[in-house]
Design an enzyme around this catalytic site. Structure first.
Site, PDB file in Angstrom:
ATOM      1  N   TYR A 107       0.974  -1.164   0.003  1.00 26.22           N
ATOM      2  CA  TYR A 107      -0.037  -0.031   0.185  1.00 26.22           C
ATOM      3  C   TYR A 107       0.962   1.175  -0.062  1.00 26.22           C
ATOM      4  O   TYR A 107       1.834   1.388   0.746  1.00 26.22           O
ATOM      5  CB  TYR A 107      -0.963   0.049   1.297  1.00 26.22           C
ATOM      6  CG  TYR A 107      -1.566   1.377   1.401  1.00 26.22           C
ATOM      7  CD1 TYR A 107      -2.714   1.567   0.407  1.00 26.22           C
ATOM      8  CD2 TYR A 107      -1.406   2.048   2.453  1.00 26.22           C
ATOM      9  CE1 TYR A 107      -3.390   2.756   0.860  1.00 26.22           C
ATOM     10  CE2 TYR A 107      -2.343   3.227   2.857  1.00 26.22           C
ATOM     11  CZ  TYR A 107      -3.149   3.652   1.865  1.00 26.22           C
ATOM     12  OH  TYR A 107      -4.163   4.668   1.877  1.00 26.22           O
ATOM     13  N   LEU A 108       0.618   1.987  -1.025  1.00 26.17           N
ATOM     14  CA  LEU A 108       1.244   3.348  -0.914  1.00 26.17           C
ATOM     15  C   LEU A 108       0.480   4.362  -0.166  1.00 26.17           C
ATOM     16  O   LEU A 108      -0.641   4.903  -0.918  1.00 26.17           O
ATOM     17  CB  LEU A 108       1.613   3.797  -2.391  1.00 26.17           C
ATOM     18  CG  LEU A 108       2.544   2.667  -3.194  1.00 26.17           C
ATOM     19  CD1 LEU A 108       2.520   3.317  -4.442  1.00 26.17           C
ATOM     20  CD2 LEU A 108       3.660   2.341  -2.594  1.00 26.17           C
ATOM     21  N   ASP A 207      -1.296   2.615 -20.086  1.00 28.48           N
ATOM     22  CA  ASP A 207      -2.856   2.907 -19.775  1.00 28.48           C
ATOM     23  C   ASP A 207      -2.875   4.023 -18.687  1.00 28.48           C
ATOM     24  O   ASP A 207      -3.267   4.195 -17.825  1.00 28.48           O
ATOM     25  CB  ASP A 207      -3.470   1.726 -19.224  1.00 28.48           C
ATOM     26  CG  ASP A 207      -4.985   2.035 -19.103  1.00 28.48           C
ATOM     27  OD1 ASP A 207      -5.649   2.984 -19.688  1.00 28.48           O
ATOM     28  OD2 ASP A 207      -5.629   1.151 -18.333  1.00 28.48           O
TER      29      ASP A 207
END
Length: 306
Positions: A107-108, A207
Site C-alpha cells: 500500500y502506498l 494505460d
C-alpha cells in the site's frame, strides 16, 4: 476500519494471511475498479492492497491457463526496474477459491496533491521514457483492461501501432464499426508512417489515464500498467484522454524531454487505441468520440518521410 470484504471474497482471507504471515483485521473498498474489485486491507503487519476478479468465461480448450494478474505483476516489475517513479511491490498473485483470481500489493499512503509532486511526475515520466529500449514490441503479451493486448516485435512505431494495437481491436469490434469507419481506418493505415515522428522506442506504462497515477508519500506512483516498448507519445496522449492530469506535469515533462513538434495534435491519433478498446469493453457509447478522433487523425499533416 471494519471488515467489509463481501461474502464471496472472504474465502480469500486465509490465503492472504498465509502470504503475509499476518492476520487480516479489516478492509475498505477503494474507488474505481471496472475490471477488478480493490480493497485496502489493514493487517497485523500494516496495510496492503488486494485486487480480485473472476475472469469472464473459461480458459479456451487447448490454451495455457494464465492468471489474469500475471501480466500486471510483470508490468509493475518492469516499471520498478526502470526506477524513476514509485510502483507498488507485488506480494503475491494467483488463483483463489471460488473462481477468484487475486493480486496482493504493498500500500502506498497518499500525499497531498502539490505542484512539487506534479513537477516530479513530469520529470519522472521523462526519465522513464529516456531509458533505452531494445525495440518496438517484444515484451510478453498482456492486457489492456480486460482485453488481450498483443506486443509482437515490430520494425517501427507505426508498424507496432497498427499490427499490435489498432488491428486487433478493429477485428474484435466486428459489426460495431460500419464500412465507412473501416474505410477511414484503412486510409489511416497507409498514412501512419508519415504521421508518427521517428524516435527510439521507450518503455511506456500503456494505460496512463489519471486514475492510474497516484501522488503518494513515496512520490508520484504508477499503478495498473499495460506496459510495452512503444512510442513515448502513447503515455502523453493517455494523460489527456479523460483529463484530470494537471498542466504542470506536461510542462515539467517537456522541459526535461521535449516531444516532437505537434505532439498535442497527435493526441487523437494515439488515443484511437484506448477508444477502440472502450468500444469493445463498454459498448457503442464511445463510438462518437472514436470517430471524432479518427477524423482528427486523418487531418494531421504528413511531417515525416515514413
Amino acid at each position: 476500519m471494519n471488515t467489509v470484504l463481501p461474502d464471496a471474497l472472504r474465502p480469500l482471507t486465509p490465503l492472504i494471511e498465509m502470504h503475509l504471515g499476518a492476520a487480516v483485521q479489516g478492509g475498505v473498498r477503494l474507488h474505481g475498479g471496472d475490471i477488478s474489485a480493490a480493497y485496502r486491507l489493514r493487517t497485523t503487519r500494516g496495510e496492503f492492497v488486494l485486487k480480485a476478479a473472476r475472469p469472464a468465461g473459461p480458459t479456451p480448450a487447448g490454451s495455457q491457463h494464465l492468471p489474469m494478474y500475471a501480466p500486471e505483476a510483470e508490468g509493475l516489475a518492469l516499471l520498478r526496474a526502470a526506477g524513476p517513479l514509485a510502483v507498488p511491490d507485488v506480494i503475491a498473485f494467483g488463483d483463489g477459491p471460488g473462481g477468484w483470481q487475486y493480486l496482493l500489493l504493498s500500500y502506498l499512503p497518499p500525499a497531498d496533491d502539490t505542484p512539487a509532486l506534479h513537477a516530479a511526475l513530469g520529470r519522472g515520466l521523462a526519465a522513464l521514457h529516456a531509458r533505452p529500449a531494445p525495440g518496438f514490441g517484444g515484451t510478453p503479451d498482456n492486457l489492456f483492461g480486460s482485453l488481450p493486448q498483443r506486443n509482437r516485435a515490430a520494425g517501427s512505431a507505426a508498424e507496432f501501432f497498427w499490427c499490435s494495437r489498432l488491428l486487433p481491436q478493429l477485428e474484435r469490434a466486428g459489426s460495431a464499426l460500419g464500412a465507412a469507419d473501416r474505410a477511414r481506418f484503412a486510409e489511416l493505415r497507409g498514412r501512419l508512417p508519415r504521421l508518427i515522428p521517428p524516435e527510439p522506442p521507450a518503455l511506456v506504462h500503456g494505460d496512463l489515464w489519471h486514475g492510474n497515477l497516484l501522488f503518494t508519500a513515496r512520490g508520484p506512483a504508477l499503478i495498473d500498467p499495460a506496459v510495452a516498448f512503444s512510442h513515448r507519445e502513447v503515455d502523453l496522449a493517455a494523460m489527456k484522454l479523460f483529463g484530470g492530469v494537471p498542466g504542470p506535469v506536461f510542462a515539467a515533462y517537456t522541459e526535461a524531454l521535449p516531444p516532437a513538434e505537434g505532439w498535442e495534435d497527435r493526441v487523437a491519433l494515439w488515443n484511437l487505441y484506448p477508444l477502440l478498446a472502450h468500444v469493445n469493453m463498454f459498448g457503442a457509447g464511445y463510438l462518437s468520440r472514436l470517430r471524432e478522433a479518427l477524423e482528427a487523425s486523418l487531418r494531421l499533416p504528413e511531417r515525416w518521410s515514413g
